[in-house]
Design a protein around this motif. Sequence first.
Motif: not given
Lengths: 174, 124
Positions: A146-147, A20, A23
């Motif tokens: 999170t990604h 990703s 983030s």
Amino acid sequence: MSIVEQPGPVQHPRQLVAVSQTSQDYILTLKGEGDFLTHLQETLIANDIHFAGIKILGGMFGDLEYYTGIPDPAGIRIATYGPPTPVNGPLTCLSGNASLGRDANDEPIIHCHAVVADKNGRVIGGHINKGGCAIGPRGVRLQITTHPGVGFEVSHDLETTFDVFHPMVIEVKT
Amino acid sequence: MINKGQMGRVAVVRLRPNQDLCEGIVDACRDAGFNHALVKSAVGSLNNATLVTSAGEIQHAGIGIEVLTLNGEVMPNSDDQLEALLSGIISRPDQQVHGGIFAKGKNIICITLELVLQEWLPSR
């Protein structure tokens, strides 16, 4: 080396990676009564977080059931989980990790391992299932990473014959 | 010595069975294009782990040893080769919990390791 032959054919590549470009980290405190993993999953989904790496920073659990791995007595797979071990709370959370992803039916699912200390300072830990760990008196504090655009999805692994998380590029649903 | 930098991209990784924990994470960093990365979370299992403490290497026999925590980083060593420096806590099949540094080449994935790595970008 401790190479153990798996029941299915060797799969390639040997490591799966999805990246990703962005983030976002969050700090979350779960409080109140109820099941830890259920409350964690519901809170993240309610905040539009569907895929994340999770670290337990501290806090307390209530009563807990945990699992450790054992060789598969049926001899079908290399390993499986033994019977659950119950521990009475409250328990001090020392650390732990979890992966939030989705299962084959697009439903959220969390995979969690944790380490706790009982009232005597004895350190214990293992795999935790949803429904098997209560939030403790002071709540549980977590770091959420999170990604966006990538995440873990459950799919069948031919090599181990388990359904496990695999990294995937996540399509944004409109 | 204090190093300034910032966090960058995030990789989600699965290591398949019979890979070494440290070597597999280094390979994952190469695949992701990370020259320096921190472990953000990890959940998985090992066969016959080896942890290093101040007393040296301690072998832990068992199939399906749970990795309860994994901390550390992947970064270039003095030979400019990526190297994983990882420590953590395991739970053995006999339910004993132990910790230490994961010895390179001696911690073999049992079923899987789910890993979230975040790139560290040093300031120049």
